[in-house]
Motif scaffolding. Structure first.
Motif, PDB file in Angstrom:
ATOM      1  N   PRO A 130       0.790  -1.237   0.000  1.00  0.00           N
ATOM      2  CA  PRO A 130       0.000   0.000   0.000  1.00  0.00           C
ATOM      3  C   PRO A 130       0.820   1.283   0.000  1.00  0.00           C
ATOM      4  N   SER A 131       1.879   1.352   0.785  1.00  0.00           N
ATOM      5  CA  SER A 131       2.674   2.590   0.788  1.00  0.00           C
ATOM      6  C   SER A 131       3.440   2.765  -0.515  1.00  0.00           C
ATOM      7  N   ALA A 132       3.817   1.658  -1.143  1.00  0.00           N
ATOM      8  CA  ALA A 132       4.494   1.738  -2.446  1.00  0.00           C
ATOM      9  C   ALA A 132       3.527   2.234  -3.519  1.00  0.00           C
ATOM     10  N   ILE A 133       2.277   1.795  -3.446  1.00  0.00           N
ATOM     11  CA  ILE A 133       1.262   2.277  -4.381  1.00  0.00           C
ATOM     12  C   ILE A 133       1.068   3.783  -4.204  1.00  0.00           C
ATOM     13  N   GLN A 134       1.053   4.244  -2.957  1.00  0.00           N
ATOM     14  CA  GLN A 134       0.918   5.686  -2.714  1.00  0.00           C
ATOM     15  C   GLN A 134       2.109   6.463  -3.254  1.00  0.00           C
ATOM     16  N   ALA A 135       3.305   5.886  -3.122  1.00  0.00           N
ATOM     17  CA  ALA A 135       4.496   6.551  -3.662  1.00  0.00           C
ATOM     18  C   ALA A 135       4.408   6.658  -5.178  1.00  0.00           C
ATOM     19  N   ALA A 136       3.930   5.593  -5.815  1.00  0.00           N
ATOM     20  CA  ALA A 136       3.751   5.614  -7.262  1.00  0.00           C
ATOM     21  C   ALA A 136       2.687   6.637  -7.650  1.00  0.00           C
ATOM     22  N   ARG A 137       1.597   6.683  -6.897  1.00  0.00           N
ATOM     23  CA  ARG A 137       0.521   7.635  -7.196  1.00  0.00           C
ATOM     24  C   ARG A 137       1.017   9.076  -7.119  1.00  0.00           C
ATOM     25  N   SER A 138       1.910   9.353  -6.207  1.00  0.00           N
ATOM     26  CA  SER A 138       2.446  10.712  -6.083  1.00  0.00           C
ATOM     27  C   SER A 138       3.188  11.119  -7.356  1.00  0.00           C
ATOM     28  N   VAL A 139       4.003  10.209  -7.893  1.00  0.00           N
ATOM     29  CA  VAL A 139       4.717  10.494  -9.146  1.00  0.00           C
ATOM     30  C   VAL A 139       3.732  10.646 -10.299  1.00  0.00           C
ATOM     31  N   ILE A 140       2.755   9.751 -10.357  1.00  0.00           N
ATOM     32  CA  ILE A 140       1.738   9.797 -11.419  1.00  0.00           C
ATOM     33  C   ILE A 140       1.011  11.142 -11.395  1.00  0.00           C
ATOM     34  N   ALA A 141       0.626  11.593 -10.207  1.00  0.00           N
ATOM     35  CA  ALA A 141      -0.068  12.878 -10.071  1.00  0.00           C
ATOM     36  C   ALA A 141       0.810  14.029 -10.562  1.00  0.00           C
ATOM     37  N   ASN A 142       2.085  14.012 -10.192  1.00  0.00           N
ATOM     38  CA  ASN A 142       2.990  15.079 -10.621  1.00  0.00           C
ATOM     39  C   ASN A 142       3.126  15.125 -12.141  1.00  0.00           C
ATOM     40  N   LYS A 143       3.211  13.952 -12.759  1.00  0.00           N
ATOM     41  CA  LYS A 143       3.331  13.911 -14.219  1.00  0.00           C
ATOM     42  C   LYS A 143       2.055  14.425 -14.882  1.00  0.00           C
ATOM     43  N   MET A 144       0.921  14.064 -14.343  1.00  0.00           N
ATOM     44  CA  MET A 144      -0.344  14.515 -14.928  1.00  0.00           C
ATOM     45  C   MET A 144      -0.494  16.030 -14.816  1.00  0.00           C
ATOM     46  N   ARG A 145      -0.044  16.592 -13.703  1.00  0.00           N
ATOM     47  CA  ARG A 145      -0.085  18.052 -13.568  1.00  0.00           C
ATOM     48  C   ARG A 145       0.874  18.715 -14.553  1.00  0.00           C
ATOM     49  N   LEU A 146       2.055  18.146 -14.689  1.00  0.00           N
ATOM     50  CA  LEU A 146       3.059  18.701 -15.594  1.00  0.00           C
ATOM     51  C   LEU A 146       2.559  18.716 -17.037  1.00  0.00           C
ATOM     52  N   LEU A 147       1.856  17.664 -17.434  1.00  0.00           N
ATOM     53  CA  LEU A 147       1.401  17.539 -18.817  1.00  0.00           C
ATOM     54  C   LEU A 147       0.065  18.239 -19.066  1.00  0.00           C
ATOM     55  N   ASN A 148      -0.476  18.877 -18.010  1.00  0.00           N
ATOM     56  CA  ASN A 148      -1.745  19.607 -18.118  1.00  0.00           C
ATOM     57  C   ASN A 148      -2.905  18.666 -18.427  1.00  0.00           C
ATOM     58  N   THR A 149      -2.823  17.437 -17.906  1.00  0.00           N
ATOM     59  CA  THR A 149      -3.845  16.417 -18.174  1.00  0.00           C
ATOM     60  C   THR A 149      -4.960  16.432 -17.133  1.00  0.00           C
ATOM     61  N   VAL A 150      -4.688  17.000 -15.973  1.00  0.00           N
ATOM     62  CA  VAL A 150      -5.638  16.954 -14.867  1.00  0.00           C
ATOM     63  C   VAL A 150      -6.951  17.644 -15.256  1.00  0.00           C
ATOM     64  N   GLY A 151      -8.060  16.946 -14.977  1.00  0.00           N
ATOM     65  CA  GLY A 151      -9.376  17.517 -15.208  1.00  0.00           C
ATOM     66  C   GLY A 151      -9.840  17.507 -16.647  1.00  0.00           C
ATOM     67  N   LYS A 152      -9.079  16.866 -17.552  1.00  0.00           N
ATOM     68  CA  LYS A 152      -9.446  16.911 -18.965  1.00  0.00           C
ATOM     69  C   LYS A 152     -10.416  15.804 -19.383  1.00  0.00           C
ATOM     70  N   ALA A 153     -10.814  14.926 -18.474  1.00  0.00           N
ATOM     71  CA  ALA A 153     -11.705  13.831 -18.850  1.00  0.00           C
ATOM     72  C   ALA A 153     -13.030  14.348 -19.413  1.00  0.00           C
ATOM     73  N   TYR A 154     -13.478  15.500 -18.956  1.00  0.00           N
ATOM     74  CA  TYR A 154     -14.781  16.030 -19.391  1.00  0.00           C
ATOM     75  C   TYR A 154     -14.808  16.318 -20.890  1.00  0.00           C
ATOM     76  N   LEU A 155     -13.651  16.545 -21.490  1.00  0.00           N
ATOM     77  CA  LEU A 155     -13.595  16.864 -22.919  1.00  0.00           C
ATOM     78  C   LEU A 155     -14.046  15.693 -23.787  1.00  0.00           C
ATOM     79  N   TYR A 156     -14.071  14.495 -23.231  1.00  0.00           N
ATOM     80  CA  TYR A 156     -14.391  13.290 -24.015  1.00  0.00           C
ATOM     81  C   TYR A 156     -15.848  12.865 -23.861  1.00  0.00           C
ATOM     82  N   LYS A 157     -16.647  13.619 -23.099  1.00  0.00           N
ATOM     83  CA  LYS A 157     -18.023  13.218 -22.853  1.00  0.00           C
ATOM     84  C   LYS A 157     -18.948  13.781 -23.925  1.00  0.00           C
TER      85      LYS A 157
END
Length: 285
Positions: free
Chosen positions: A258-285
Motif C-alpha cells: 500500500p505505501s508503495a502504491i501511494q508513492a507511485a501515485r504521487s509520481v503519477i499525479a505530478n506527471k499529470m499536472r506537468l502535462l496539463n492532463t488533470v481535469g481533462k476527462a470532461y472533454l471526451y463526454k
C-alpha cells in the motif's frame, strides 16, 4: 472508457495537453495508475511492453480490459515497442486498442515498409498505430549514447507513405534514469521543425527524469503523448525496499505494497499536472 489512440490524442492535440503513457508492469502499478487518473479525472494510457506482457501472461490482460472498460476516465491500452507481426497479433488477441511497431533501427525505406504493413493489418480493426523515426538514447551507468535525431523532412515522407496515426520522435531523450552527471537537453528546435512538416500527434519516449520546464515546452510544441516508466517504478520499489527494511518479517502483499502504491501515485499525479492532463476527462463526454 476505452478508446483507441487516435481518438484519445486528437482531443489532446486540439486542447494543447499531453497524456502520459504509464508502463503497468504489475497489478499494483496498474491500480496506482487507475486510482490516480480517476482521482484527478485525467485521461491516461495503460502501456505494456512485450517483455512485460511475457511476464504478466495473457490472462492478466482480462484485468486490464476490465479496468479500462469500467474506469470513469478515457483510456487506451497500448503495446509499447512491438518489434514484429507476431507481437502485434498477440496484442490484438489481448484487446489492445493501440500498438507500436518499432522498426526505427532499420533504414528509412524498411521502416516505412514494416510500418505500412502493420497499419494495413490493424487499422481496419479500429486499432491505432504508433511508429518511431530516429532513435532515442541508450543509458549506461555513466553516459547516454546512440541518440539519432529525427530528420523533419524524413518525418513527412514517413507519415505520408505509411498513414501512421502517431509518431515517436527522437529529440534528445533516453530510456531509463539518467546518470547523475548527465544533463539531458531536448532539441526543441528539431521538434519545431517536425511540427512544421506534419500535423499528426507526436510522441516522446524516455519521458522520465527530463527537466519539467523542457517537458512542458515540448507539450506546447505539439507532443501529445509521453511515455513514463522508470520514474514510477523507481518510486514504487524504493518505497517497497524501505518498508521491508523496517518490517523484515513482512510477507503479506496487502501489508507490503500500500505505501508503495501511494508513492507511485504521487509520481503519477505530478506527471499529470506537468502535462496539463488533470481535469481533462470532461472533454471526451
Amino acid at each position: 472508457m476505452l478508446m483507441n489512440m487516435q481518438a484519445l490524442l486528437t482531443i489532446a492535440q486540439k486542447h494543447h495537453f499531453a497524456i502520459p503513457a504509464f508502463n503497468i508492469g504489475s497489478l499494483e502499478i496498474l491500480n496506482a495508475v487507475k486510482e490516480e487518473s480517476e482521482a484527478l479525472q485525467a485521461p491516461v494510457i495503460y502501456e505494456i511492453h512485450p517483455d512485460e506482457l511475457a511476464y504478466l501472461k495473457e490472462p492478466f490482460m482480462k484485468t486490464v480490459l476490465e479496468v479500462a472498460h469500467t474506469t470513469s476516465v478515457p483510456c487506451v491500452i497500448h503495446l509499447d515497442h512491438g518489434a514484429n507481426r507476431q507481437q502485434i497479433l498477440q496484442a490484438l488477441r489481448c484487446g489492445f486498442t493501440s500498438v507500436m511497431i518499432d522498426a526505427s533501427s532499420y533504414p528509412l525505406d524498411e521502416n516505412i515498409r514494416r510500418t505500412k504493413d502493420i497499419c494495413e493489418l490493424v487499422k481496419p480493426q479500429h486499432v491505432s498505430v504508433e511508429a518511431e523515426l530516429g532513435t532515442i538514447g541508450a543509458i549506461s551507468k555513466e553516459h547516454v549514447s546512440d541518440i539519432q535525431y529525427s530528420d523533419p523532412v524524413a518525418v513527412k515522407t514517413f507519415v505520408d507513405k505509411t498513414g501512421v496515426d502517431t509518431l515517436a520522435v527522437a529529440i534528445g531523450t533516453a530510456h531509463g534514469i539518467y546518470p547523475t552527471n548527465y544533463k539531458p537537453t531536448l532539441r526543441l528546435d528539431v521538434l519545431k521543425a517536425i511540427r512544421e512538416q506534419v500535423n499528426i500527434p507526436l510522441v516522446l519516449h524516455g519521458g522520465s527524469s527530463n527537466p519539467d520546464e523542457e517537458i512542458a515546452q515540448a507539450v506546447a510544441l505539439g507532443i501529445c503523448k509521453i511515455n513514463i516508466s522508470s520514474d514510477v517504478k523507481t518510486a514504487f520499489f524504493t518505497e517497497t525496499k524501505r518498508y521491508l527494511a523496517l518490517h523484515p518479517d513482512a510477507y503479506e502483499p496487502n501489508a507490503i505494497f500500500p505505501s508503495a502504491i501511494q508513492a507511485a501515485r504521487s509520481v503519477i499525479a505530478n506527471k499529470m499536472r506537468l502535462l496539463n492532463t488533470v481535469g481533462k476527462a470532461y472533454l471526451y463526454k
